[in-house]
Motif scaffolding. Structure first.
Motif, PDB file in Angstrom:
ATOM      1  N   ASP A  66      -1.780  -1.988   2.219  1.00 33.00           N
ATOM      2  CA  ASP A  66      -2.421  -2.240   1.351  1.00 33.00           C
ATOM      3  C   ASP A  66      -1.018  -3.206  -0.375  1.00 33.00           C
ATOM      4  O   ASP A  66      -0.637  -1.910  -0.975  1.00 33.00           O
ATOM      5  CB  ASP A  66      -2.837  -0.754  -0.189  1.00 33.00           C
ATOM      6  N   THR A 106      -5.856  -4.740   1.877  1.00 26.43           N
ATOM      7  CA  THR A 106      -6.187  -4.879   1.153  1.00 26.43           C
ATOM      8  C   THR A 106      -5.352  -5.343  -0.189  1.00 26.43           C
ATOM      9  O   THR A 106      -4.342  -4.741   0.170  1.00 26.43           O
ATOM     10  CB  THR A 106      -6.417  -3.493   0.643  1.00 26.43           C
ATOM     11  N   ASN A 138      -6.162  -6.309  -4.769  1.00 27.38           N
ATOM     12  CA  ASN A 138      -6.666  -5.807  -5.994  1.00 27.38           C
ATOM     13  C   ASN A 138      -6.033  -6.495  -7.376  1.00 27.38           C
ATOM     14  O   ASN A 138      -5.223  -7.250  -7.021  1.00 27.38           O
ATOM     15  CB  ASN A 138      -6.789  -4.030  -5.904  1.00 27.38           C
ATOM     16  N   LEU A 140      -1.808  -5.255  -7.748  1.00 24.84           N
ATOM     17  CA  LEU A 140      -1.738  -5.577  -6.520  1.00 24.84           C
ATOM     18  C   LEU A 140      -0.785  -6.933  -6.340  1.00 24.84           C
ATOM     19  O   LEU A 140      -0.190  -7.302  -6.290  1.00 24.84           O
ATOM     20  CB  LEU A 140      -2.188  -5.417  -4.941  1.00 24.84           C
ATOM     21  N   LYS A 180     -13.729  -8.647  -2.159  1.00 22.46           N
ATOM     22  CA  LYS A 180     -13.898  -6.622  -2.566  1.00 22.46           C
ATOM     23  C   LYS A 180     -14.434  -7.259  -4.311  1.00 22.46           C
ATOM     24  O   LYS A 180     -14.120  -7.692  -4.750  1.00 22.46           O
ATOM     25  CB  LYS A 180     -12.204  -6.982  -3.174  1.00 22.46           C
ATOM     26  N   PHE A 230     -11.389   6.283  -2.736  1.00 26.21           N
ATOM     27  CA  PHE A 230     -10.061   5.711  -3.351  1.00 26.21           C
ATOM     28  C   PHE A 230      -9.690   7.918  -4.063  1.00 26.21           C
ATOM     29  O   PHE A 230      -9.986   8.700  -4.314  1.00 26.21           O
ATOM     30  CB  PHE A 230      -9.790   6.382  -5.011  1.00 26.21           C
ATOM     31  N   ARG A 266      -6.937   9.193  -6.527  1.00 19.80           N
ATOM     32  CA  ARG A 266      -6.796   9.258  -7.552  1.00 19.80           C
ATOM     33  C   ARG A 266      -7.909   9.886  -8.267  1.00 19.80           C
ATOM     34  O   ARG A 266      -8.265  10.617  -8.789  1.00 19.80           O
ATOM     35  CB  ARG A 266      -7.534   8.170  -7.817  1.00 19.80           C
ATOM     36  N   ALA A 302      -8.432   4.620   1.311  1.00 16.71           N
ATOM     37  CA  ALA A 302      -7.827   3.576   0.056  1.00 16.71           C
ATOM     38  C   ALA A 302      -7.505   4.975  -0.656  1.00 16.71           C
ATOM     39  O   ALA A 302      -7.617   6.143  -0.889  1.00 16.71           O
ATOM     40  CB  ALA A 302      -8.818   2.676  -0.514  1.00 16.71           C
ATOM     41  N   SER A 303      -6.318   4.442  -1.631  1.00 16.41           N
ATOM     42  CA  SER A 303      -5.581   5.332  -2.012  1.00 16.41           C
ATOM     43  C   SER A 303      -4.988   6.366  -1.978  1.00 16.41           C
ATOM     44  O   SER A 303      -4.682   7.464  -2.250  1.00 16.41           O
ATOM     45  CB  SER A 303      -6.271   6.070  -3.831  1.00 16.41           C
ATOM     46  N   ARG A 316      -1.908   8.108  -0.288  1.00 16.04           N
ATOM     47  CA  ARG A 316      -0.497   8.161  -1.326  1.00 16.04           C
ATOM     48  C   ARG A 316       0.668   8.998  -0.536  1.00 16.04           C
ATOM     49  O   ARG A 316       2.206   8.848  -0.411  1.00 16.04           O
ATOM     50  CB  ARG A 316      -0.461   8.957  -2.780  1.00 16.04           C
ATOM     51  N   THR A 366      -5.958   2.325   4.736  1.00 19.60           N
ATOM     52  CA  THR A 366      -5.732   1.371   3.295  1.00 19.60           C
ATOM     53  C   THR A 366      -4.146   2.056   3.001  1.00 19.60           C
ATOM     54  O   THR A 366      -4.797   2.765   2.049  1.00 19.60           O
ATOM     55  CB  THR A 366      -5.915   0.488   3.139  1.00 19.60           C
TER      56      THR A 366
END
Ligand code: G3P
Length: 217
Positions: free
Chosen positions: A6, A26, A28, A31, A83, A129, A132, A163-164, A166, A183
């Motif tokens: 990511d 990935t 966004n 990024l 996306k 995500f 988040r 995703a997201s 951590r 990711t």
């Protein structure tokens, strides 16, 4: 489970790719900002390094504009996944672009119902995500588990792209739940190699080896 990285940091992608750790990428808008690069140029460079899907995100809010942006992004390379956000216009865009044969990653998913809609719109990937949700005291991993169950109940082939991410525990739990893809930022992927007992054991071996006075080479 596939590993997507990511980031739009080309050097970090290349380093992990050389180790066989990258099944896709990935990106966004945040990024792209962090990379300081032009979206088309950096995405083209990434697609030259990685053969798996490379997600590039549209930035309009209306379906007709998203569709036009998606088509333009898809021209960059064959492995682009367009996306789109999980909005009604994003779902319309997903339906049109998948109908044209493009891969579509529906992002900013925070509920099982949203994931159900994305699957019905033909999404290649759904991006829930985790971090988040955890940030607002909800359970991101529970969402991955719920989507897995719903997709399996009905045989949807949309891939769950967690995703997201951590933490290393997010990665472990996603693998146990059966997410198709995670990711994560390069630092999280590299961090998976770390274990306190590995470091402690290696330190002991180094100390004992020094005491032998030997050399291998
Ligand atoms: O892939 C989505 C990811 O970039 C979001 O991660 O840590 O900003 O919530 P984060």
């Amino acid at each position: 489970m596939k590993f997507f990285v990511d980031t739009a940091d080309v050097a970090a992608i290349a380093e992990l790719n050389d180790l066989g750790m990258v099944d896709g990428v990935t990106t966004n808008p945040s990024l792209i900002l962090k990379s300081g690069r032009d979206i088309i140029e950096v995405t083209r460079e990434i697609c030259g390094i990685v053969s798996g899907p490379v997600s590039a995100e549209v930035v309009s809010l209306k379906a007709e504009d998203m569709i036009a942006e998606g088509r333009k992004l898809a021209e960059i390379a064959q492995n682009i996944a367009v996306k789109v956000p999980l909005t009604w216009d994003g779902l319309k865009t997903c339906k049109v672009l998948t109908g044209e044969g493009f891969m579509v990653n529906v992002t900013l998913c925070f509920s099982t119902n949203q994931a159900l809609l994305a699957a019905k719109a033909g999404a290649t990937f759904i991006s829930p995500f985790i971090g988040r949700l955890d940030d607002i005291n909800l359970d991101g991993l529970e969402l991955i588990s719920d989507i897995r169950q719903v997709y399996d109940n009905y045989g949807f082939d949309t891939q769950i792209l967690a995703a997201s991410i951590r933490t290393a525990n997010h990665v472990t739990q996603c693998a146990l739940i059966g997410a198709d893809v995670i990711t994560a930022p390069p630092a999280v992927i590299k961090g998976l190699a770390s274990h306190v007992l590995t470091e402690k054991g290696l330190d002991q071996f180094m100390q004992d080896w020094a005491k032998t006075g030997q050399k291998i080479i």
